[in-house]
Write a protein that holds these residues in place. Sequence first.
Motif, short mmCIF file in Angstrom:
data_model
loop_
_atom_site.label_atom_id
_atom_site.label_comp_id
_atom_site.label_asym_id
_atom_site.label_seq_id
_atom_site.Cartn_x
_atom_site.Cartn_y
_atom_site.Cartn_z
N ARG A 316 0.82 -1.22 0.00
CA ARG A 316 0.00 0.00 0.00
C ARG A 316 0.86 1.27 0.00
O ARG A 316 0.48 2.31 0.54
CB ARG A 316 -0.97 0.01 1.19
CG ARG A 316 -1.90 -1.20 1.25
CD ARG A 316 -3.11 -0.93 2.11
NE ARG A 316 -2.82 -0.89 3.50
CZ ARG A 316 -2.90 -1.91 4.35
NH1 ARG A 316 -3.32 -3.10 3.87
NH2 ARG A 316 -2.64 -1.79 5.62
N ILE A 317 2.06 1.16 -0.62
CA ILE A 317 2.99 2.29 -0.69
C ILE A 317 3.05 2.84 -2.11
O ILE A 317 3.17 2.07 -3.07
CB ILE A 317 4.41 1.86 -0.24
CG1 ILE A 317 4.41 1.47 1.23
CG2 ILE A 317 5.43 2.98 -0.48
CD1 ILE A 317 5.74 0.88 1.71
N ASN A 318 2.95 4.14 -2.25
CA ASN A 318 3.19 4.81 -3.52
C ASN A 318 4.68 5.15 -3.57
O ASN A 318 5.14 6.09 -2.93
CB ASN A 318 2.34 6.09 -3.62
CG ASN A 318 2.50 6.81 -4.94
OD1 ASN A 318 3.56 6.80 -5.55
ND2 ASN A 318 1.44 7.47 -5.39
N GLU A 319 5.44 4.35 -4.32
CA GLU A 319 6.90 4.47 -4.27
C GLU A 319 7.40 5.82 -4.79
O GLU A 319 8.43 6.33 -4.34
CB GLU A 319 7.56 3.32 -5.05
CG GLU A 319 7.36 3.30 -6.55
CD GLU A 319 6.07 2.63 -6.99
OE1 GLU A 319 5.90 2.41 -8.20
OE2 GLU A 319 5.25 2.30 -6.10
N ARG A 320 6.67 6.41 -5.73
CA ARG A 320 7.10 7.70 -6.27
C ARG A 320 6.98 8.80 -5.20
O ARG A 320 7.89 9.62 -5.02
CB ARG A 320 6.27 8.07 -7.50
CG ARG A 320 6.56 7.20 -8.71
CD ARG A 320 5.41 7.21 -9.71
NE ARG A 320 5.21 8.51 -10.34
CZ ARG A 320 5.76 8.89 -11.50
NH1 ARG A 320 6.57 8.08 -12.14
NH2 ARG A 320 5.50 10.07 -12.01
N ARG A 321 5.87 8.79 -4.46
CA ARG A 321 5.71 9.77 -3.39
C ARG A 321 6.61 9.44 -2.19
O ARG A 321 7.04 10.34 -1.46
CB ARG A 321 4.23 9.84 -2.97
CG ARG A 321 3.37 10.54 -4.02
CD ARG A 321 1.91 10.59 -3.63
NE ARG A 321 1.66 11.32 -2.40
CZ ARG A 321 1.58 12.65 -2.30
NH1 ARG A 321 1.74 13.41 -3.39
NH2 ARG A 321 1.34 13.23 -1.14
#
Length: 394
Positions: A316-321
């Motif tokens: 549930r991680i947005n790697e770009r952010r």
Amino acid sequence: MATSAECADERGQEGPIRCIFFSEFHHIAGPKITCQVPDNFVSKDIFDNVSVYIIPKAQLQRSTITVTLKEFKILGFPVRIDNKKYARNAFYFNLCFVCDAEARTVHYEPVVKKMSEFLIALEIENCFLSASGDKTRLAQMLQHVMLDLNMHKMCTLTEGTMTSHLKVVRQAPEPKPILDHQVPIFLEGREAFQSDQWDLTTQQVLPYIDGFNHVARIAAEADVENNLVKSCVQNLVYYGVVTLIPIFQYSNVYATTPKLKKLAEDVELQDKCVAYASKSLRQPAYLRDIYRMYASMTHGSSMRDLCQRLNPQNLRINERRLVQFGLIEGLIRRIYKYPIHIPSNSTEEGRTNPIYKYFTGAFNLDEICCCIGQSVAQIEEIVERDPNVVMLWK
């Protein structure tokens, strides 16, 4: 001891006002301090040593003057009021702020000048400074100013029908020149930014600032001349609206900094990080997974490798952010690649391809991509083909 209108040490930290004193030129006794808070902070011996700069020659009147001593720094704005009613046909005075010797004082300069102008008006109106030897009211005023500026960075002075508002405005250092490959990103949410307060060119550029578009791309998409975009972004950086981060690509390599330790200790930073890096606030990511992704960032491991190994989407991680937040807070840093051409029996391509002029070790791949309009993969292919080109990582 150093004296100059621009003598303030730009490298120093902002500090409190330690003392405010009022000095004047007595037609018999010469320069002297007639009022200061707290009392006797600046001794007579010290004042006598610097009085030539506190009540200076005519050429330095109405100029900001800073005198730096071993223990403290004196900031003043010497004034002369010409009038035949005064002894020697003029009244000389200087209102001075005293700070620690290593403190940064440039942000106090407008305040000292404005307060001096207020005192000039009072003196012209009713001889507030020169009419009496009793400086009780002036001492109260100086005490009020020092306490309010130290505590609240602002102060309101009222004397009779006259009022003056003093405010300490932090003066940021001039931002560095903006480069084509740098990416502007808002430090606060875009919704908190009021675009109508800015010029038309900035308003045209703002929709394209998303934390991923670099300056050259913003210029192209906004249809605004490149140097104008750089000026807009530089202005936004100066006022603390945006900061600059590197271009995001999955081939990028990042490394942690010592500040990552703060993420394990600071609850407020943890909450900000989880809110920023989660794919959804309804189902936020776990801090332990975010921390593990940061801790796995190291030399030789690209963002693509990291995503394949840890699968941030499932976490549930947005790697770009996640990367954006780490760069803004200084938890991670970008490892750049710098191609270097080592002269030898140069290949035919090395003699004819104009890209080789960038293979000096002074340009990283992001810069080169923006300059020539090629992708990282295309440049890395050229590097791989030529044994005389090596890649420096730093």
